[in-house]
Scaffold this active site. Structure first.
Site, PDB file in Angstrom:
ATOM      1  N   ASP A  88      57.147  69.829   6.395  1.00 56.68           N
ATOM      2  CA  ASP A  88      56.603  71.179   6.255  1.00 56.68           C
ATOM      3  C   ASP A  88      57.567  72.245   6.780  1.00 56.68           C
ATOM      4  O   ASP A  88      57.708  73.304   6.181  1.00 56.68           O
ATOM      5  CB  ASP A  88      55.263  71.286   6.982  1.00 56.68           C
ATOM      6  CG  ASP A  88      54.622  72.641   6.796  1.00 56.68           C
ATOM      7  OD1 ASP A  88      54.532  73.105   5.636  1.00 56.68           O
ATOM      8  OD2 ASP A  88      54.212  73.247   7.800  1.00 56.68           O
ATOM      9  N   MET A 142      47.175  51.373  14.102  1.00 52.68           N
ATOM     10  CA  MET A 142      46.833  52.491  13.216  1.00 52.68           C
ATOM     11  C   MET A 142      47.135  53.834  13.882  1.00 52.68           C
ATOM     12  O   MET A 142      47.543  54.782  13.212  1.00 52.68           O
ATOM     13  CB  MET A 142      45.366  52.421  12.781  1.00 52.68           C
ATOM     14  CG  MET A 142      45.056  51.189  11.926  1.00 52.68           C
ATOM     15  SD  MET A 142      46.227  50.863  10.574  1.00 52.68           S
ATOM     16  CE  MET A 142      46.053  52.317   9.595  1.00 52.68           C
ATOM     17  N   GLU A 143      46.979  53.911  15.186  1.00 51.28           N
ATOM     18  CA  GLU A 143      47.308  55.140  15.901  1.00 51.28           C
ATOM     19  C   GLU A 143      48.807  55.401  15.855  1.00 51.28           C
ATOM     20  O   GLU A 143      49.242  56.544  15.649  1.00 51.28           O
ATOM     21  CB  GLU A 143      46.801  55.062  17.344  1.00 51.28           C
ATOM     22  CG  GLU A 143      45.304  55.191  17.483  1.00 51.28           C
ATOM     23  CD  GLU A 143      44.488  53.971  17.044  1.00 51.28           C
ATOM     24  OE1 GLU A 143      43.258  54.089  16.948  1.00 51.28           O
ATOM     25  OE2 GLU A 143      45.070  52.896  16.780  1.00 51.28           O
ATOM     26  N   LEU A 148      36.379  53.261   9.779  1.00 46.50           N
ATOM     27  CA  LEU A 148      36.158  52.018  10.508  1.00 46.50           C
ATOM     28  C   LEU A 148      37.149  51.750  11.643  1.00 46.50           C
ATOM     29  O   LEU A 148      37.116  50.673  12.247  1.00 46.50           O
ATOM     30  CB  LEU A 148      36.090  50.813   9.569  1.00 46.50           C
ATOM     31  CG  LEU A 148      35.061  50.929   8.428  1.00 46.50           C
ATOM     32  CD1 LEU A 148      35.082  49.673   7.575  1.00 46.50           C
ATOM     33  CD2 LEU A 148      33.668  51.202   8.955  1.00 46.50           C
ATOM     34  N   CYS A 149      38.047  52.691  11.937  1.00 47.50           N
ATOM     35  CA  CYS A 149      38.895  52.538  13.121  1.00 47.50           C
ATOM     36  C   CYS A 149      38.048  52.776  14.362  1.00 47.50           C
ATOM     37  O   CYS A 149      37.260  53.721  14.411  1.00 47.50           O
ATOM     38  CB  CYS A 149      40.058  53.533  13.109  1.00 47.50           C
ATOM     39  SG  CYS A 149      41.460  52.989  12.158  1.00 47.50           S
ATOM     40  N   HIS A 150      38.244  51.927  15.347  1.00 50.81           N
ATOM     41  CA  HIS A 150      37.505  52.094  16.601  1.00 50.81           C
ATOM     42  C   HIS A 150      38.013  53.317  17.360  1.00 50.81           C
ATOM     43  O   HIS A 150      39.226  53.515  17.449  1.00 50.81           O
ATOM     44  CB  HIS A 150      37.690  50.860  17.500  1.00 50.81           C
ATOM     45  CG  HIS A 150      36.964  49.662  17.020  1.00 50.81           C
ATOM     46  ND1 HIS A 150      37.497  48.802  16.102  1.00 50.81           N
ATOM     47  CD2 HIS A 150      35.733  49.183  17.319  1.00 50.81           C
ATOM     48  CE1 HIS A 150      36.638  47.817  15.865  1.00 50.81           C
ATOM     49  NE2 HIS A 150      35.562  48.030  16.581  1.00 50.81           N
TER      50      HIS A 150
END
Length: 158
Positions: free
Chosen positions: A114, A99-100, A61-63
């Site tokens: 890692d 969110m980005e 649901l992120c644009h």
């Protein structure tokens, strides 16, 4: 997915921050450029930028948005044997870019993990959080604990 059609397009900036504790041996090897898998900092920068661009594919649901800028800024914290990262994301859109910034930060931290794990498997990612956002009808928001001086400097440079 939220309807953003009535919102105005504004410049929006989000900055997320977090740290990874490497331990004394791994941190010393990082400083010396001698980690067995190479220097994790430039790889973390690239991975974080790529991840921020893929956020709508990863989080439901992120644009999908057109990012204007993504920056990964790293700061060595010798006293803690840690690396602190900040991810800056910027757009001119109808929806936020938090969110980005958080996705870019998370993947950048995991990339360091890692590339460091052959030296120390007991790594720890801490303090991932949104530090700053601006734009839209909510205006500017700053984390209640304040901003690290590095974030203040980043904001002045934007």
């Amino acid at each position: 997915m939220a309807d953003v059609s009535a919102k105005a397009v504004t410049r929006r900036v989000a900055i997320a921050g977090g740290s990874i504790r490497l331990g004394a041996k791994a941190f010393a090897l990082l400083e010396q450029g001698k980690l067995p898998k190479g220097d994790p900092l430039p790889m973390a920068e690239i991975a974080g930028i790529q991840a921020a661009k893929q956020t709508p594919s990863l989080i439901p649901l992120c644009h999908p948005i057109s990012l204007n800028r993504v920056l990964i800024h790293s700061v060595l914290r010798p006293a803690d044997h840690a690396v602190e990262l900040f991810c800056v994301a910027e757009i001119a859109e109808k929806t936020g870019v938090e969110m980005e910034a958080l996705t870019g930060l998370s993947v950048a931290l995991l990339t360091i993990w890692d590339l460091t794990k052959p030296v120390n498997a007991a790594l720890e990612i801490t303090g991932q959080r949104l530090l700053y956002k601006s734009g839209g009808k909510s205006g500017t928001w700053v984390h209640p604990d304040g901003l690290p001086e590095e974030v203040e400097a980043i904001l002045k440079a934007l």
